[in-house]
Motif scaffolding. Structure first.
Motif, mmCIF file in Angstrom:
data_model
loop_
_atom_site.group_PDB
_atom_site.id
_atom_site.type_symbol
_atom_site.label_atom_id
_atom_site.label_comp_id
_atom_site.label_asym_id
_atom_site.label_seq_id
_atom_site.Cartn_x
_atom_site.Cartn_y
_atom_site.Cartn_z
ATOM 1 N N LEU A 142 45.242 26.971 39.383
ATOM 2 C CA LEU A 142 45.723 27.928 38.401
ATOM 3 C C LEU A 142 44.553 28.691 37.791
ATOM 4 O O LEU A 142 43.415 28.252 37.856
ATOM 5 C CB LEU A 142 46.490 27.203 37.286
ATOM 6 N N GLY A 143 44.860 29.814 37.172
ATOM 7 C CA GLY A 143 43.825 30.578 36.495
ATOM 8 C C GLY A 143 44.204 32.043 36.414
ATOM 9 O O GLY A 143 45.106 32.511 37.110
ATOM 10 N N PRO A 144 43.517 32.810 35.568
ATOM 11 C CA PRO A 144 43.823 34.227 35.398
ATOM 12 C C PRO A 144 43.424 35.034 36.624
ATOM 13 O O PRO A 144 42.692 34.564 37.494
ATOM 14 C CB PRO A 144 42.985 34.632 34.172
ATOM 15 N N ASN A 145 43.901 36.270 36.683
ATOM 16 C CA ASN A 145 43.516 37.163 37.763
ATOM 17 C C ASN A 145 42.003 37.352 37.764
ATOM 18 O O ASN A 145 41.377 37.513 36.711
ATOM 19 C CB ASN A 145 44.189 38.533 37.591
ATOM 20 N N GLY A 146 41.413 37.309 38.955
ATOM 21 C CA GLY A 146 39.978 37.490 39.063
ATOM 22 C C GLY A 146 39.150 36.255 38.808
ATOM 23 O O GLY A 146 37.918 36.314 38.788
ATOM 24 N N ALA A 147 39.811 35.110 38.629
ATOM 25 C CA ALA A 147 39.077 33.881 38.319
ATOM 26 C C ALA A 147 38.385 33.278 39.537
ATOM 27 O O ALA A 147 37.466 32.477 39.392
ATOM 28 C CB ALA A 147 40.014 32.844 37.705
ATOM 29 N N GLY A 148 38.856 33.629 40.744
ATOM 30 C CA GLY A 148 38.268 33.078 41.959
ATOM 31 C C GLY A 148 39.194 32.183 42.751
ATOM 32 O O GLY A 148 38.753 31.503 43.683
ATOM 33 N N LYS A 149 40.493 32.191 42.425
ATOM 34 C CA LYS A 149 41.446 31.300 43.097
ATOM 35 C C LYS A 149 41.581 31.638 44.582
ATOM 36 O O LYS A 149 41.462 30.767 45.442
ATOM 37 C CB LYS A 149 42.810 31.375 42.401
ATOM 38 N N SER A 150 41.854 32.902 44.878
ATOM 39 C CA SER A 150 41.989 33.310 46.280
ATOM 40 C C SER A 150 40.663 33.197 47.008
ATOM 41 O O SER A 150 40.625 32.862 48.201
ATOM 42 C CB SER A 150 42.525 34.740 46.367
ATOM 43 N N THR A 151 39.574 33.466 46.317
ATOM 44 C CA THR A 151 38.248 33.321 46.909
ATOM 45 C C THR A 151 38.030 31.884 47.365
ATOM 46 O O THR A 151 37.420 31.633 48.413
ATOM 47 C CB THR A 151 37.165 33.726 45.900
ATOM 48 N N LEU A 152 38.527 30.929 46.586
ATOM 49 C CA LEU A 152 38.404 29.521 46.952
ATOM 50 C C LEU A 152 39.063 29.246 48.293
ATOM 51 O O LEU A 152 38.466 28.623 49.185
ATOM 52 C CB LEU A 152 39.028 28.641 45.863
ATOM 53 N N LEU A 153 40.294 29.709 48.488
ATOM 54 C CA LEU A 153 40.996 29.457 49.745
ATOM 55 C C LEU A 153 40.307 30.171 50.901
ATOM 56 O O LEU A 153 40.210 29.627 52.010
ATOM 57 C CB LEU A 153 42.456 29.893 49.636
#
Length: 269
Positions: free
Chosen positions: A49-60
């Motif tokens: 979880l996290g706000p937009n631009g936090a790096g969530k998709s970057t992690l995957l």
């Protein structure tokens, strides 16, 4: 009774997987998005979880080796390869944000691409199993993917990934842009996939609903972890409730505003 609850999910891989990530950093060119991230995805469903631009998709993307990364990543104790095709062969499948189907190809043709590493007979067997697990898609076998609704396209994307029988499924924002009813369907499918034996690591914008189906969760802000724990406890965490589960909050799009308000209160003027 809704169709996705009518039968147990059977498209599972060769066994549950345990992903461990230590000191992961990744980004785009000189811009570093993730900094020294440490987490794990155990058998079951883990949500990021996290706000937009936090790096969530970057992690995957980093886990799938779609972008450069540094750090230590293992799957069941074996180091995860650095090449995407080798990662797929190791039993990892990514359903990217935006689904990324081939719109001018039929449902069946899209599913066939999910089994491109398999022998023809095994691929056909798994496609038929996918249709058994996704009856709505069986009814649309020859329909062009681009003519389907957003929710149906997301089902095709998930089913395509599951044709490869992954041990670890990475889901990036599966509910993005979908109506509330379809969000419930897709999250229920993710839960059933995890229950059937495929470890699921999911990035999701709908915090409340994601925590309701997850076993564990992590919160990322500005490329770093700020909270983690069992989903039932994370939902009660003051940091999570203030930023994501406020009186009127339903998803993480309110998180950035909440974070700004906290910082402004801490540093007036």
């Amino acid at each position: 009774m809704m169709w996705w609850r009518e039968r147990p999910f059977t498209l599972n891989g060769s066994g549950t997987a345990h992903l461990r990530v230590r000191g992961l950093s990744a980004g785009y060119g000189p811009f570093l998005v993730l900094r020294d991230v440490t987490l794990e995805a155990r058998p079951g469903l883990t949500v990021i979880l996290g706000p937009n631009g936090a790096g969530k998709s970057t992690l995957l993307k980093a886990l799938a080796a779609l972008i450069p990364r540094t750090g230590w990543i293992t799957l069941d104790g074996e180091e995860l390869p650095d090449e995407t095709d080798e990662i797929v062969a190791a039993g990892v499948a990514l359903v990217a944000e935006g689904r990324q189907l081939f719109p001018q190809m039929t449902v069946r043709e899209n599913l066939e691409l999910g089994g491109w590493l398999l022998k023809k007979t095994e691929r056909e067997r798994r496609i038929e199993q996918a249709f058994a697990d996704f009856p709505r898609l069986k009814e649309r076998t020859n329909q062009l993917a681009g003519t389907m609704s957003g929710g149906e396209q997301q089902m095709v994307a998930v089913a395509r990934a599951m044709v490869g029988a992954p041990r670890l499924l990475l889901l990036d924002e599966p509910s993005l842009g979908l109506a509330p009813k379809m969000v419930d369907e897709l999250l229920a499918i993710a839960r059933r996939i995890a229950d059937a034996g495929t470890t699921v690591l999911m990035v999701e914008q709908n915090v409340k609903k994601a925590l309701a189906v997850a076993d564990r969760g992590y919160v990322i802000e500005r490329g770093a972890l700020v909270a983690s724990g069992p989903a039932r406890l994370l939902e009660r965490c003051s940091v999570v409730r203030e930023a994501y589960l406020g009186k009127d909050a339903v998803d993480v799009h309110t998180a950035a505003d909440a974070a700004r308000r906290r910082r402004a209160a801490a540093h007036p003027g």
